[in-house]
Design an enzyme around this catalytic site. Structure first.
Site, PDB file in Angstrom:
ATOM      1  N   HIS A 156     109.968   9.782  82.845  1.00  0.00           N
ATOM      2  CA  HIS A 156     109.434   9.062  83.765  1.00  0.00           C
ATOM      3  C   HIS A 156     108.506   7.715  82.950  1.00  0.00           C
ATOM      4  CE1 HIS A 156     110.397  12.996  85.718  1.00  0.00           C
ATOM      5  NE2 HIS A 156     109.571  13.879  84.749  1.00  0.00           N
ATOM      6  N   SER A 277     108.713 -21.926  78.019  1.00  0.00           N
ATOM      7  CA  SER A 277     108.463 -21.967  79.402  1.00  0.00           C
ATOM      8  C   SER A 277     108.288 -23.155  79.392  1.00  0.00           C
ATOM      9  CB  SER A 277     107.155 -20.912  79.645  1.00  0.00           C
ATOM     10  OG  SER A 277     106.070 -21.733  80.863  1.00  0.00           O
ATOM     11  N   LYS A 283     104.465 -18.564  75.767  1.00  0.00           N
ATOM     12  CA  LYS A 283     105.276 -17.959  76.270  1.00  0.00           C
ATOM     13  C   LYS A 283     107.040 -18.377  75.647  1.00  0.00           C
ATOM     14  CE  LYS A 283     105.653 -15.964  79.814  1.00  0.00           C
ATOM     15  NZ  LYS A 283     106.368 -16.606  81.104  1.00  0.00           N
ATOM     16  N   GLU A 290     117.201  -9.976  80.684  1.00  0.00           N
ATOM     17  CA  GLU A 290     117.265 -10.047  82.143  1.00  0.00           C
ATOM     18  C   GLU A 290     118.403 -10.518  82.838  1.00  0.00           C
ATOM     19  OE1 GLU A 290     112.103 -11.729  81.768  1.00  0.00           O
ATOM     20  OE2 GLU A 290     113.778 -13.614  82.494  1.00  0.00           O
TER      21      GLU A 290
END
Length: 459
Positions: A156, A277, A283, A290
């Site tokens: 979970h 970024s 970043k 992704e």
């Protein structure tokens, strides 16, 4: 408009209709398979006496020339032709005249394209399997190097029990091993030759279909000519297998993304597999993970589209089936690229081992073992569960781990605790006392790693 039919028609096909009907813009990808199948067909025609040996030699030689010239760029595939079959045959006839016109004896474009797609799919199955094997080699190396690297295991998305990086990666080894088994099963099931099925009812020519199948490396000919030209089960199975592979990659991607986040910091992705970024200089984004996660839906879409296309098609061949190619080509290339890129990302990833260990410690992943300690000292499990629940609540209030409690603090909650509890609830003990096959202990993992090593050596 270059087409190999039209005698029955009294006027030209409308250009828009022709363009809509044509498939060469995407089936030109099958030029190798088309020429390979044609060469086998020519050999068979010569064997049964439909072509002379001289005619067969001339046709095979010119087919080889066409293949060489396409691959070296001297021959550009003409997209005004209807399909790749028409292009190859048109080139042959230009060189050999009437002899070239004999190539198509005893076959139809229906069994021709069915063969081309089987040859293409069979090759792609082999390539995907090779990519998966390379990926498994990387996973196995990481397992061997991290057999004692403790991290939290989750259910979970909540910290549950301590495991190791080797154990966690071993779960993905099993997934991708099953993917290879599915690929093998598909290849075995689809490895039969449809050439000689004709349009749907075979042919009156005395073809030797067993010989053609043997030349092309099939186990034998398909046993029903209608099914031979209209079967795309093997392609649906392949897209299904690719969808499962992508699902596994997507799950793995999700974990890498979480582990790479500032909140977890379990891993650092190599610069070569990250991006920055345009506005935020701090970043370092997990773009490969992704994109793999995102492209999973693209492969799923190909599977659902082909299933939908095939669901209402009566026997035998129908033009709807032309829709199989673009979908399959895209899904196969997408999945192959994702496997290779993900493998590279995992191969170069760095584990922040101390952070992972502290996360397991601070997440009360040894709470189950604390309860087991009480049970082994005569406390009923349900009571032990409640006692450790109170201990966890106490630790949360104090912002400490169970192992940070003094013996006096533990005894205030239960007199059963003694000094040996600290060894019983250490993370190493929690991991290494789990000795069943498939568990995270060093002994269990050494057993699993040996099995996985043997599997890769023999597959």
């Amino acid at each position: 408009m270059a087409q190999l039919w039209g005698g029955r028609f009294t006027k030209e096909t409308d250009q828009l209709v022709y363009d809509f009907n044509a498939s060469i813009k995407f089936d030109k990808k099958l030029y190798r398979e088309d020429i390979t199948g044609s060469k086998a067909h020519v050999k068979m025609l010569a064997k049964v006496g439909i072509l002379t040996d001289e005619e067969a030699i001339d046709i095979e030689h010119e087919l080889d020339n066409i293949l060489t010239n396409i691959e070296n760029g001297n021959l550009v595939i003409d997209e005004t032709c209807e399909d790749i079959h028409s292009f190859v045959e048109t080139c042959l006839i230009k060189k050999l005249g009437d002899v070239g016109k004999k190539l198509h004896t005893g076959r139809s474009r229906n069994d021709q394209v069915a063969l081309d797609m089987r040859l293409y799919t069979r090759k792609q199955l082999e390539l995907v399997d090779a990519d998966l094997k390379d990926f498994l080699e990387v996973i196995l190396r990481i397992m061997k190097e991290n057999i004692t690297t403790i991290m939290p295991g989750f259910t979970h998305l909540q910290k549950a029990q301590p495991i190791t990086v080797a154990h966690h990666f071993g779960a993905y080894f099993e997934m991708f091993k099953r993917d290879r088994q599915r690929i093998f099963d598909i290849r075995e099931r689809m490895n039969y030759c449809p050439l000689g099925s004709g349009a749907l009812a075979g042919t009156t020519y005395n073809l030797d279909r067993e010989y053609t199948a043997e030349i092309l490396g099939f186990k034998g000919p398909t046993l029903n000519s209608m099914d031979g030209v209209s079967d795309r089960d093997y392609l649906i199975e392949f897209l299904s297998a690719l969808s499962i592979i992508m699902m596994h990659l997507s799950r793995f991607s999700e974990e890498v993304i979480i582990w790479n986040s500032n909140e977890y910091q379990f891993v650092e992705i190599d610069d070569a597999y990250s991006t920055g970024s345009s506005i935020m200089p701090q970043k370092k984004n997990p773009d490969i993970a992704e994109l793999v996660r995102g492209k999973t839906g693209r492969v799923y879409g190909a599977l659902m589209s082909l299933l939908t296309t095939m669901k209402g098609i009566p026997l035998a061949y129908n033009k709807d089936m032309q829709e199989d190619k673009e979908l399959a080509f895209d899904a196969i290339e997408t999945a192959k690229n994702c496997i290779v890129l993900f493998r590279g990302m995992i191969d170069t990833i760095k584990f922040n081992k101390e952070i992972m260990r502290n996360s397991a410690k601070n997440g009360f992943t040894n709470a189950t073992d604390a309860a087991d300690y009480l049970v082994k000292h005569g406390v009923p499990f349900r009571d032990a569960h409640g006692i450790v629940g109170r201990i966890v609540l106490y630790c949360i209030e104090k912002n400490i781990g169970i192992e940070d409690m003094s013996l006096d603090e533990l005894k205030e909650i239960s007199e059963v605790f003694e000094e040996d509890v600290y060894d019983a609830i250490s993370l190493e003990t929690c991991v290494n006392t789990r000795l069943t096959i498939g568990a995270p202990s060093v002994k269990s993992m050494e057993y699993s790693i040996k099995k996985e090593t043997d599997y890769l050596k023999n597959s």
